[in-house]
Design an enzyme around this catalytic site. Structure first.
Site, short mmCIF file in Angstrom:
data_model
loop_
_atom_site.label_atom_id
_atom_site.label_comp_id
_atom_site.label_asym_id
_atom_site.label_seq_id
_atom_site.Cartn_x
_atom_site.Cartn_y
_atom_site.Cartn_z
N LEU A 266 3.43 7.00 -2.07
CA LEU A 266 4.65 7.24 -2.68
C LEU A 266 4.71 7.46 -4.31
O LEU A 266 5.76 7.72 -4.88
CB LEU A 266 5.64 6.21 -2.24
CG LEU A 266 5.94 6.57 -0.78
CD1 LEU A 266 6.70 5.25 -0.15
CD2 LEU A 266 6.98 7.68 -0.77
N PHE B 198 0.98 -1.29 -0.14
CA PHE B 198 -0.15 0.03 -0.07
C PHE B 198 1.03 1.36 0.06
O PHE B 198 0.27 2.31 -0.05
CB PHE B 198 -0.80 0.08 1.26
CG PHE B 198 -0.69 0.63 2.27
CD1 PHE B 198 0.32 0.28 3.47
CD2 PHE B 198 -1.01 1.89 2.59
CE1 PHE B 198 0.64 0.88 4.58
CE2 PHE B 198 -0.59 2.72 3.92
CZ PHE B 198 0.31 2.11 4.57
N LYS B 199 2.06 1.06 0.11
CA LYS B 199 2.88 2.40 0.28
C LYS B 199 2.87 3.10 -1.05
O LYS B 199 3.12 4.30 -1.17
CB LYS B 199 4.46 1.86 0.62
CG LYS B 199 4.44 1.45 2.19
CD LYS B 199 4.02 2.14 3.03
CE LYS B 199 4.44 1.74 4.60
NZ LYS B 199 3.90 0.41 4.89
N ASP B 200 2.65 2.38 -2.27
CA ASP B 200 2.67 2.89 -3.41
C ASP B 200 1.66 4.05 -3.76
O ASP B 200 1.80 4.83 -4.37
CB ASP B 200 2.25 1.88 -4.55
CG ASP B 200 3.58 0.85 -4.97
OD1 ASP B 200 4.76 1.51 -4.57
OD2 ASP B 200 3.24 -0.22 -4.84
#
Ligand SMILES: *Cc1c(COP(=O)(O)O)cnc(C)c1O
Length: 494
Positions: free
Chosen positions: A113, A108-110
């Site tokens: 980011l 989920f960091k995408d």
């Protein structure tokens, strides 16, 4: 809108400055001084993910040109996401899984980011910064790769990532150490995520260090969720999931839902809290921890106590004892009492614990899943529904189950699904009964595909043959020194 420091209200910045700086000099985190309310939510029902992102982020980015925000959004949420919807909502049994892992690094960091680099570039422009920006990042596994992917080869920016050598999964590590791009640096530290994060925070508050960088025309920023630029994009998918339920007729206008968030640094669930403050009808914010259950204990008792061993689990991105973003919640819940927060955080630093029993934490529920429970969650959901969860999402599922039993609450519930099961194949495979003894990670992935009919992302499978380009390792006490050596700003000219 201004962003003020949680430890000193007198520090007050514009959005672009807060994003650029990452963390306040005295160690506080930037928080919005007011939360905009979205009225007539239903009106947004027809908007796609990008349009919705604009509706929300535009309210927080006062000093950005709206047309530029739109361009940033277009560049971020393009076909590097494999799903048109960006964040699909999948009904599985009675629950809804909000899949946030269809971006380039499969976690989920995408979601944040992929846009942060564009926001940061614009912030550099708005503030006439003529220095090279150095992004310092500590990672529990997923932020590192997502940040490297987002910032690789961006002119005027260097990115340095610290990961705990023994604390990330095989695939996570490979994703990082095979990262290309002249402006990327990756370092394994002997220590855990908390050590990496503390080390980075110390560098940020070191005045001498700042002076040295200043003289060499560098300025520091952060890609961790201490950066407010990480949290803003994360509010969007909560709105998106609610509007999707509304569109499908699964809920009525104004109907409340619960959200379950697998939690480490408290960034994702804090974004849900902000969404709620903006008017999204959320009943309970359900915080799911793994065996590192500091947050569960805090939400149940008001006592935060990190004086325990950090346990390495199969959900490494949640192996954290110091959840940075909780500081922001405490600030809001204490009506912005910066002195209280300052004292409390100092106490945590020195004594390893604090007590805040007077806070009303009633809108949260804290629970945790043991390793064995996580395995049985993966198995039962796969057996009964044919749906494959990664260990982080399975931790959340386990807590959802406990919450329902305990509370009898039957509101529709969104379970935030934070990673692809193929990113953590060993745990997933062994949970569903595949014998993985003697298999390397890539054989496990193949076997998992065969046995489940699922498809692992090509970019994960191809890691097998990618060249390792980063071999750096260091002690946690040497983090500042290694940053200096990367930047060629030796001790000699200090
Ligand atoms: C980072 C991460 C989490 C935890 O999110 P926080 O915002 O740190 O609470 C959970 N699952 C995965 C897969 C992650 O990468």
């Amino acid at each position: 809108m201004k962003y003020i420091s949680s430890r000193d209200r007198r520090v007050s910045l514009l959005a672009s400055q807060a994003i650029l700086q990452g963390i306040s000099k005295e160690g506080g985190l930037f928080v919005p001084d007011e939360i905009p309310i979205i009225k007539n939510l239903e009106r947004l029902k027809g908007k796609n993910y990008k349009e919705l992102t604009f509706e929300i982020m535009n309210r927080f980015l006062d000093d950005f040109d709206p047309d530029v925000i739109k361009i940033c959004i277009d560049k971020a949420y393009d076909n590097k996401f494999t799903e048109e919807e960006i964040a699909p909502l999948i009904k599985v049994g009675e629950a809804y899984f909000l899949e946030l892992f269809h971006g380039p690094t499969f976690a989920f960091k995408d979601m944040a980011l992929s846009i942060l680099p564009y926001l940061l570039k614009e912030a550099i422009k708005i503030n006439n910064v003529h220095r090279e920006v150095v992004i310092l990042t500590a990672t529990s596994g997923d932020t590192g790769k997502a940040a490297l992917e987002g910032f690789a080869n961006i002119e005027g920016i260097k990115i340095i990532v610290f990961y705990p050598e023994e604390g990330v999964s095989d695939i996570q590590k490979r994703q990082m150490i095979t990262q290309e791009g002249d402006n990327t640096f990756v370092v394994g530290i002997k220590g855990n995520f908390d050590d990496a994060q503390n080390g980075v925070k110390e560098i940020f508050s070191d005045r001498n260090f700042a002076d040295v960088l200043d003289r060499h025309n560098f300025v520091l920023s952060s890609a961790n969720s201490i950066n407010i630029g990480r949290l803003l994009p994360q509010m969007v998918y909560y709105f998106h999931s609610y509007l999707t339920l509304l569109k499908r007729g699964d809920i009525c206008q104004g109907e409340k839902i619960n959200v379950v968030v697998p939690t480490g640094n408290f960034g994702n669930i804090l974004a849900a809290y902000y969404a709620k403050k903006m008017g999204l009808p959320i009943n309970r914010l359900i915080c799911a921890s793994n065996e590192n259950n500091v947050l569960r204990d805090f939400l149940n008792t008001g006592n935060y106590d990190k004086r325990r061993e950090l346990i390495l689990t199969s959900s490494p991105s949640m192996d954290i004892l110091i959840s940075s973003n909780l500081e922001r919640l405490l600030f809001h819940l204490s009506d912005g009492d910066d002195q209280l927060i300052n004292g409390t955080m100092k106490k945590l630093d020195i004594d390893g614990f604090y007590q805040m029993e007077s806070l009303d934490l009633g809108e949260f529920y804290g629970g945790s899943s043991l390793e064995a429970e996580t395995s049985s969650s993966i198995l039962s959901v796969f057996k009964n529904q044919g749906y494959l969860m990664d260990p982080h999402s399975a931790v959340a599922f386990g807590v959802y189950h406990k919450y329902k039993l305990e509370s009898g609450d039957n509101l529709k519930t969104v379970i935030v699904s934070t990673a692809s099961p193929f990113k953590f194949a060993s745990k997933v495979a062994s949970s569903i009964g595949i014998d993985i003894d003697l298999m390397d990670e890539f054989s496990v992935i193949e076997e998992l595909e065969n046995r489940t009919g699922g498809k692992a992302p090509e970019a994960i499978k191809s890691l097998k043959n990618k060249t390792i380009v980063h071999n750096n390792k260091c002690d946690k006490k040497d983090m500042a020194a290694i940053v200096k050596s990367f930047l060629n700003v030796g001790e000699s000219d200090d």
